[in-house]
Design a protein around this motif. Structure first.
Motif, short mmCIF file in Angstrom:
data_model
loop_
_atom_site.label_atom_id
_atom_site.label_comp_id
_atom_site.label_asym_id
_atom_site.label_seq_id
_atom_site.Cartn_x
_atom_site.Cartn_y
_atom_site.Cartn_z
N ASN A 121 -25.32 107.73 39.14
CA ASN A 121 -24.02 107.97 38.52
C ASN A 121 -23.04 106.98 39.13
OD1 ASN A 121 -21.56 108.92 37.59
ND2 ASN A 121 -22.10 111.07 37.86
N LEU A 122 -22.51 106.08 38.33
CA LEU A 122 -21.64 105.02 38.82
C LEU A 122 -20.42 105.55 39.59
CD1 LEU A 122 -21.64 102.66 35.72
CD2 LEU A 122 -22.87 102.34 37.87
N PHE A 123 -19.96 106.74 39.23
CA PHE A 123 -18.77 107.28 39.86
C PHE A 123 -19.00 107.73 41.31
CE2 PHE A 123 -17.75 108.28 35.29
CZ PHE A 123 -16.86 107.23 35.15
N PHE A 124 -20.25 107.77 41.74
CA PHE A 124 -20.55 108.18 43.11
C PHE A 124 -20.83 107.00 44.03
CE2 PHE A 124 -20.95 112.17 41.01
CZ PHE A 124 -20.59 113.11 41.97
N ILE A 125 -20.75 105.78 43.50
CA ILE A 125 -20.97 104.60 44.34
C ILE A 125 -19.68 104.32 45.11
CG2 ILE A 125 -21.47 102.13 44.37
CD1 ILE A 125 -23.05 102.56 41.76
N ASP A 126 -19.81 104.27 46.43
CA ASP A 126 -18.67 103.98 47.29
C ASP A 126 -18.41 102.47 47.32
OD1 ASP A 126 -16.58 104.61 48.95
OD2 ASP A 126 -17.82 104.84 50.75
N TYR A 127 -19.46 101.70 47.62
CA TYR A 127 -19.37 100.24 47.59
C TYR A 127 -20.74 99.63 47.43
CZ TYR A 127 -20.59 100.50 52.58
OH TYR A 127 -21.21 100.76 53.77
N ILE A 128 -20.77 98.31 47.14
CA ILE A 128 -22.01 97.59 46.85
C ILE A 128 -22.07 96.36 47.74
CG2 ILE A 128 -23.33 96.38 45.05
CD1 ILE A 128 -21.62 98.03 42.99
N LEU A 129 -23.25 96.11 48.33
CA LEU A 129 -23.45 94.90 49.14
C LEU A 129 -24.63 94.11 48.59
CD1 LEU A 129 -23.05 96.10 52.85
CD2 LEU A 129 -21.49 94.69 51.52
N THR A 130 -24.47 92.79 48.55
CA THR A 130 -25.55 91.91 48.13
C THR A 130 -26.59 91.82 49.24
OG1 THR A 130 -23.93 90.62 46.92
CG2 THR A 130 -26.07 89.60 47.25
N GLU A 131 -27.87 91.88 48.84
CA GLU A 131 -28.97 91.74 49.79
C GLU A 131 -29.84 90.57 49.39
OE1 GLU A 131 -30.86 95.59 49.68
OE2 GLU A 131 -29.32 96.48 50.96
N ALA A 132 -30.91 90.37 50.09
CA ALA A 132 -31.84 89.27 49.80
C ALA A 132 -32.59 89.51 48.49
CB ALA A 132 -32.84 89.13 50.95
N ASN A 133 -33.10 88.44 47.92
CA ASN A 133 -33.94 88.47 46.72
C ASN A 133 -33.26 89.12 45.51
OD1 ASN A 133 -36.03 87.25 48.14
ND2 ASN A 133 -36.79 89.22 48.86
N MET A 134 -31.98 88.85 45.33
CA MET A 134 -31.21 89.37 44.19
C MET A 134 -31.21 90.90 44.11
SD MET A 134 -31.61 86.77 40.97
CE MET A 134 -30.77 87.95 39.95
N LYS A 135 -31.28 91.56 45.22
CA LYS A 135 -31.16 93.01 45.25
C LYS A 135 -29.78 93.36 45.78
CE LYS A 135 -36.01 94.11 46.04
NZ LYS A 135 -36.94 94.82 46.92
N TYR A 136 -29.36 94.58 45.48
CA TYR A 136 -28.07 95.07 45.94
C TYR A 136 -28.25 96.42 46.61
CZ TYR A 136 -25.80 91.47 43.12
OH TYR A 136 -25.39 90.27 42.59
N GLY A 137 -27.48 96.65 47.64
CA GLY A 137 -27.44 97.96 48.28
C GLY A 137 -26.28 98.74 47.71
N LEU A 138 -26.57 99.92 47.16
CA LEU A 138 -25.54 100.79 46.63
C LEU A 138 -25.28 101.87 47.67
CD1 LEU A 138 -26.86 101.27 42.98
CD2 LEU A 138 -25.38 99.47 43.86
N TYR A 139 -24.11 101.87 48.23
CA TYR A 139 -23.77 102.84 49.26
C TYR A 139 -22.98 103.97 48.60
CZ TYR A 139 -25.56 99.44 52.47
OH TYR A 139 -26.40 98.58 53.13
N MET A 140 -23.57 105.13 48.66
CA MET A 140 -23.07 106.29 47.92
C MET A 140 -22.05 107.08 48.74
SD MET A 140 -24.86 105.57 45.29
CE MET A 140 -24.63 106.95 44.20
N ARG A 141 -21.31 107.93 48.05
CA ARG A 141 -20.34 108.81 48.72
C ARG A 141 -21.01 109.73 49.74
NH1 ARG A 141 -16.89 111.52 44.06
NH2 ARG A 141 -16.53 109.67 42.82
N SER A 142 -22.27 110.06 49.52
CA SER A 142 -23.00 110.95 50.43
C SER A 142 -23.52 110.20 51.65
CB SER A 142 -24.17 111.60 49.71
OG SER A 142 -25.08 110.61 49.26
#
Length: 169
Positions: free
Chosen positions: A125-146
């Motif tokens: 659920n996009l509304f629960f994503i706190d912030y996003i960080l770029t990682e290696a190999n075109m992946k992203y870390g989604l840091y959630m409210r929890s």
């Protein structure tokens, strides 16, 4: 709900549509001006509008199970959904529930909402994503409210960027 209609029957329409006021939608009667995304309707087809609103209302909840009990979970409370072969789990900020549906079925049910697939086994659920960080190999870390981290795999990056409205480079 936002209703844009002729003033001579606004009161009547508001009474008819009172059960759907919590749905995030703009309703525009034919003949009225509105710039933006909206559902266009006319008086003659009000029953079709109500059928559509009823479907939207049903889409707002998912049944989940915990300790052999059934719970009705609002999609607004769901942080992410995780699928493992034949089992699927619904995660809220406070709890975890098992679903009777498979992940692809839930994905279909949640079309047009704030949910998006981020990898082979997860919807978020996009509304629960706190912030996003770029990682290696075109992946992203989604840091959630929890305070947990989920991984957006590169296969789903383009669709994800389009859904959140990010420009492509």
């Amino acid at each position: 709900m936002k209703l844009i209609c002729h003033s001579y029957h606004e009161k009547e329409l508001l009474e008819i549509l009172k059960d759907y006021m919590d749905i995030d939608i703009v309703l525009v009667e034919k003949g009225r001006n509105y710039e933006g995304l909206a559902y266009l309707f006319d008086e003659e087809h009000i029953h079709e509008l109500i059928q559509y609103l009823e479907k939207l209302k049903l889409k707002r909840n998912i049944v989940g199970y915990k300790h052999k009990r059934m719970y009705l979970i609002s999609i607004d409370d769901i942080e992410y959904i995780e699928g493992f072969s034949k089992e699927c789990y619904i995660h809220t900020l406070d709890d975890e529930y098992q679903s009777e549906y498979k992940l692809y079925e839930l994905e279909d049910m949640l079309q047009g909402t704030s949910f998006i697939r981020i990898n082979k086994s997860m919807l978020v659920n996009l509304f629960f994503i706190d912030y996003i960080l770029t990682e290696a190999n075109m992946k992203y870390g989604l840091y959630m409210r929890s305070h947990i981290k989920l991984t957006l795999n590169r296969k789903y990056v383009l669709t994800f960027k389009q859904k959140i409205g990010k420009r492509r480079k």
